[in-house]
Design a protein around this motif. Sequence first.
Motif, PDB file in Angstrom:
ATOM      1  N   LEU A 176       0.685  -1.216   0.150  1.00 41.00           N
ATOM      2  CA  LEU A 176      -0.041  -0.041   0.045  1.00 41.00           C
ATOM      3  C   LEU A 176       0.887   1.374   0.088  1.00 41.00           C
ATOM      4  O   LEU A 176       0.625   2.374  -0.793  1.00 41.00           O
ATOM      5  CB  LEU A 176      -1.085   0.156   1.124  1.00 41.00           C
ATOM      6  CG  LEU A 176      -1.992  -0.992   1.144  1.00 41.00           C
ATOM      7  CD1 LEU A 176      -2.747  -1.082   2.583  1.00 41.00           C
ATOM      8  CD2 LEU A 176      -3.051  -0.620   0.234  1.00 41.00           C
ATOM      9  N   ARG A 177       1.863   1.393   0.623  1.00 44.60           N
ATOM     10  CA  ARG A 177       2.870   2.473   0.791  1.00 44.60           C
ATOM     11  C   ARG A 177       3.406   2.445  -0.476  1.00 44.60           C
ATOM     12  O   ARG A 177       3.921   3.834  -0.947  1.00 44.60           O
ATOM     13  CB  ARG A 177       3.838   2.301   1.946  1.00 44.60           C
ATOM     14  CG  ARG A 177       4.786   3.492   1.938  1.00 44.60           C
ATOM     15  CD  ARG A 177       5.792   3.220   3.080  1.00 44.60           C
ATOM     16  NE  ARG A 177       4.950   3.489   4.279  1.00 44.60           N
ATOM     17  CZ  ARG A 177       4.626   4.583   4.897  1.00 44.60           C
ATOM     18  NH1 ARG A 177       5.012   5.777   4.037  1.00 44.60           N
ATOM     19  NH2 ARG A 177       4.230   4.803   6.001  1.00 44.60           N
ATOM     20  N   ALA A 178       3.731   1.306  -1.245  1.00 42.29           N
ATOM     21  CA  ALA A 178       4.596   1.512  -2.621  1.00 42.29           C
ATOM     22  C   ALA A 178       3.759   1.904  -3.591  1.00 42.29           C
ATOM     23  O   ALA A 178       4.200   2.646  -4.597  1.00 42.29           O
ATOM     24  CB  ALA A 178       5.238   0.077  -2.826  1.00 42.29           C
ATOM     25  N   ALA A 179       2.593   1.606  -3.730  1.00 48.13           N
ATOM     26  CA  ALA A 179       1.455   1.845  -4.832  1.00 48.13           C
ATOM     27  C   ALA A 179       1.322   3.089  -5.371  1.00 48.13           C
ATOM     28  O   ALA A 179       1.491   3.311  -6.800  1.00 48.13           O
ATOM     29  CB  ALA A 179       0.002   1.301  -4.516  1.00 48.13           C
ATOM     30  N   PRO A 180       1.384   4.237  -4.568  1.00 46.79           N
ATOM     31  CA  PRO A 180       1.284   5.650  -5.172  1.00 46.79           C
ATOM     32  C   PRO A 180       2.279   6.003  -6.082  1.00 46.79           C
ATOM     33  O   PRO A 180       2.453   6.845  -7.102  1.00 46.79           O
ATOM     34  CB  PRO A 180       1.172   6.592  -4.123  1.00 46.79           C
ATOM     35  CG  PRO A 180       0.685   5.773  -2.898  1.00 46.79           C
ATOM     36  CD  PRO A 180       1.268   4.461  -3.075  1.00 46.79           C
ATOM     37  N   SER A 181       3.479   5.432  -5.798  1.00 45.80           N
ATOM     38  CA  SER A 181       4.957   5.995  -6.440  1.00 45.80           C
ATOM     39  C   SER A 181       5.389   4.728  -7.382  1.00 45.80           C
ATOM     40  O   SER A 181       6.533   4.895  -8.151  1.00 45.80           O
ATOM     41  CB  SER A 181       5.924   6.104  -5.622  1.00 45.80           C
ATOM     42  OG  SER A 181       6.293   5.187  -4.448  1.00 45.80           O
ATOM     43  N   GLU A 182       4.685   3.599  -7.492  1.00 44.70           N
ATOM     44  CA  GLU A 182       5.119   2.391  -8.420  1.00 44.70           C
ATOM     45  C   GLU A 182       3.995   2.129  -9.368  1.00 44.70           C
ATOM     46  O   GLU A 182       3.086   1.341  -9.064  1.00 44.70           O
ATOM     47  CB  GLU A 182       5.407   1.347  -7.568  1.00 44.70           C
ATOM     48  CG  GLU A 182       5.819   0.046  -8.053  1.00 44.70           C
ATOM     49  CD  GLU A 182       7.065   0.284  -9.177  1.00 44.70           C
ATOM     50  OE1 GLU A 182       6.716   0.669 -10.342  1.00 44.70           O
ATOM     51  OE2 GLU A 182       8.154   0.325  -9.070  1.00 44.70           O
ATOM     52  N   PRO A 183       4.276   2.693 -10.596  1.00 45.10           N
ATOM     53  CA  PRO A 183       3.079   2.831 -11.644  1.00 45.10           C
ATOM     54  C   PRO A 183       2.886   1.399 -11.961  1.00 45.10           C
ATOM     55  O   PRO A 183       1.918   1.025 -12.863  1.00 45.10           O
ATOM     56  CB  PRO A 183       3.374   3.500 -12.724  1.00 45.10           C
ATOM     57  CG  PRO A 183       4.859   3.804 -12.460  1.00 45.10           C
ATOM     58  CD  PRO A 183       5.017   3.759 -10.913  1.00 45.10           C
ATOM     59  N   ARG A 184       3.927   0.498 -11.929  1.00 46.29           N
ATOM     60  CA  ARG A 184       3.844  -0.957 -12.449  1.00 46.29           C
ATOM     61  C   ARG A 184       2.776  -1.718 -11.623  1.00 46.29           C
ATOM     62  O   ARG A 184       2.477  -2.750 -12.236  1.00 46.29           O
ATOM     63  CB  ARG A 184       5.336  -1.553 -12.552  1.00 46.29           C
ATOM     64  CG  ARG A 184       6.095  -0.795 -13.834  1.00 46.29           C
ATOM     65  CD  ARG A 184       7.661  -1.259 -13.475  1.00 46.29           C
ATOM     66  NE  ARG A 184       8.182  -0.904 -12.455  1.00 46.29           N
ATOM     67  CZ  ARG A 184       9.385  -1.302 -12.025  1.00 46.29           C
ATOM     68  NH1 ARG A 184      10.226  -2.047 -12.677  1.00 46.29           N
ATOM     69  NH2 ARG A 184      10.069  -0.590 -10.773  1.00 46.29           N
ATOM     70  N   LEU A 185       2.704  -1.399 -10.487  1.00 46.66           N
ATOM     71  CA  LEU A 185       1.627  -2.087  -9.535  1.00 46.66           C
ATOM     72  C   LEU A 185       0.230  -2.034 -10.025  1.00 46.66           C
ATOM     73  O   LEU A 185      -0.248  -0.745 -10.127  1.00 46.66           O
ATOM     74  CB  LEU A 185       1.878  -1.997  -8.180  1.00 46.66           C
ATOM     75  CG  LEU A 185       3.006  -2.595  -7.363  1.00 46.66           C
ATOM     76  CD1 LEU A 185       2.769  -2.171  -5.991  1.00 46.66           C
ATOM     77  CD2 LEU A 185       2.933  -4.100  -7.317  1.00 46.66           C
ATOM     78  N   ARG A 186      -0.653  -2.868 -10.523  1.00 46.64           N
ATOM     79  CA  ARG A 186      -1.863  -2.624 -10.884  1.00 46.64           C
ATOM     80  C   ARG A 186      -2.854  -3.129  -9.999  1.00 46.64           C
ATOM     81  O   ARG A 186      -4.047  -2.845 -10.236  1.00 46.64           O
ATOM     82  CB  ARG A 186      -1.979  -3.553 -12.436  1.00 46.64           C
ATOM     83  CG  ARG A 186      -0.937  -3.024 -13.587  1.00 46.64           C
ATOM     84  CD  ARG A 186      -1.380  -1.541 -13.975  1.00 46.64           C
ATOM     85  NE  ARG A 186      -0.545  -1.143 -15.158  1.00 46.64           N
ATOM     86  CZ  ARG A 186      -0.906  -1.425 -16.178  1.00 46.64           C
ATOM     87  NH1 ARG A 186      -2.094  -1.903 -16.489  1.00 46.64           N
ATOM     88  NH2 ARG A 186      -0.056  -0.936 -17.244  1.00 46.64           N
ATOM     89  N   GLY A 187      -2.602  -3.771  -8.936  1.00 45.86           N
ATOM     90  CA  GLY A 187      -3.321  -4.398  -7.916  1.00 45.86           C
ATOM     91  C   GLY A 187      -2.828  -5.021  -6.870  1.00 45.86           C
ATOM     92  O   GLY A 187      -1.649  -5.472  -6.832  1.00 45.86           O
ATOM     93  N   ILE A 188      -3.650  -4.765  -5.626  1.00 46.86           N
ATOM     94  CA  ILE A 188      -2.895  -5.570  -4.484  1.00 46.86           C
ATOM     95  C   ILE A 188      -4.096  -6.327  -3.797  1.00 46.86           C
ATOM     96  O   ILE A 188      -5.067  -5.916  -3.689  1.00 46.86           O
ATOM     97  CB  ILE A 188      -2.618  -4.352  -3.157  1.00 46.86           C
ATOM     98  CG1 ILE A 188      -1.381  -3.511  -4.037  1.00 46.86           C
ATOM     99  CG2 ILE A 188      -2.229  -4.820  -1.940  1.00 46.86           C
ATOM    100  CD1 ILE A 188      -1.081  -2.160  -3.120  1.00 46.86           C
ATOM    101  N   VAL A 189      -3.699  -7.476  -3.271  1.00 48.07           N
ATOM    102  CA  VAL A 189      -4.387  -8.405  -2.681  1.00 48.07           C
ATOM    103  C   VAL A 189      -3.548  -8.622  -1.245  1.00 48.07           C
ATOM    104  O   VAL A 189      -2.685  -9.198  -1.206  1.00 48.07           O
ATOM    105  CB  VAL A 189      -4.584  -9.589  -3.384  1.00 48.07           C
ATOM    106  CG1 VAL A 189      -5.543 -10.630  -2.415  1.00 48.07           C
ATOM    107  CG2 VAL A 189      -5.398  -9.397  -4.799  1.00 48.07           C
ATOM    108  N   THR A 190      -4.314  -8.705  -0.116  1.00 47.39           N
ATOM    109  CA  THR A 190      -3.742  -8.696   1.254  1.00 47.39           C
ATOM    110  C   THR A 190      -4.841  -9.388   2.142  1.00 47.39           C
ATOM    111  O   THR A 190      -5.862  -9.566   1.976  1.00 47.39           O
ATOM    112  CB  THR A 190      -3.109  -7.404   1.753  1.00 47.39           C
ATOM    113  OG1 THR A 190      -2.538  -7.723   2.879  1.00 47.39           O
ATOM    114  CG2 THR A 190      -4.337  -6.402   1.764  1.00 47.39           C
TER     115      THR A 190
END
Length: 355
Positions: free
Chosen positions: A205-219
């Motif tokens: 979640l912390r990485a998502a705003p600055s890592e455009p390659r991440l398209r979805g998170i499941v946790t």
Amino acid sequence: MSNDVAELKQYVLAHVSAQNASADGVLARIDDDGDGPRSWTTQWIRAGEEREQAGDLLAATTFYNLARFPFVDSPGRAEALRRCVAVFDRWRRTVPGIERLELRLPGGVVRAWAAGLSTTERRPVLLMTGGIVSIKEQWAPILPELARYGFAAVVTELPGVGENELRYDLDSAALFGVLLDAVAERADTSRAYALALSFSGHLALRAAPSEPRLRGIVTAGAPVAAFFTDKEWQAAVPRVTVDTLARLTQTTPATVFDHVRNWALTPQDLAGVRIPVAYVASGRDEIIPPADPALLRTHVRDFRTITHDDVHGSPAHFPHTRLWTLAQVLEMSGADPRHRAAVDGALAQVEGGRA
């Protein structure tokens, strides 16, 4: 300082369930966390040796992993981790397609297991990480299945856990970008998804705003904000969690919550998460406060969740959690409809269905 054996027996159950193992016989023989004949490491290692001698390498891997649980703090646990990795390596050599990765970084070496990497068929990436007490060998047996679903899958550990030599700190969210860089020539890293369980979900979640390659998170069971700031809640967090977190952050149980207080994600941070987030919550979670998934529900624009009536890790609901999280990954990634239908069908057969 030895661990509280009763607490170890309680909190290891979610990890036993996740590995489809049975622990009752071993747990009954454990009296202490020392180095004697009825100690935690001695009994789990003995169980691992029995499985290894019988040729059941995956079961042996599981029991060696449980011997080093929750973290390496003694020669016995260090030996258990060594055996766990070595026996898993023997097993994966019998399974086509699983490979070992080593990333040598300024802060230390990060090791991972991977499947589905190819220079000619560059697939979307699925990064899988566990929490503060689970190592990559616990999750890596799923790699062949993930490759069959069309992913280039990489399983690794939170910094400080298992063979990950990096320090667990506020900058650890950079791990996701580092992993994507490492496989960029053998996968389509522009389409990456994180199956980031427990504390690694916080990092994703912390990485998502600055890592455009991440398209979805499941946790599942991820801390967000209140875990890091709510002193009243922290006073009741299980000792095994506090001790492990202190170990990974190189602090002490008395100071660790002061150290991580600024790790809390703010509403502004979460508003910057512009990708789908799926979250498995436990209604009786004694580690993650209910305020944390509630904060995601309020501030993440594409958020979907289920809640099990269970304790942290929802050990009694693992089959459902496994299928629901996999279904979410397949949906987010636009996977082959046949794969999605198969997983949805299996999920519908599990108690609770798609609730």
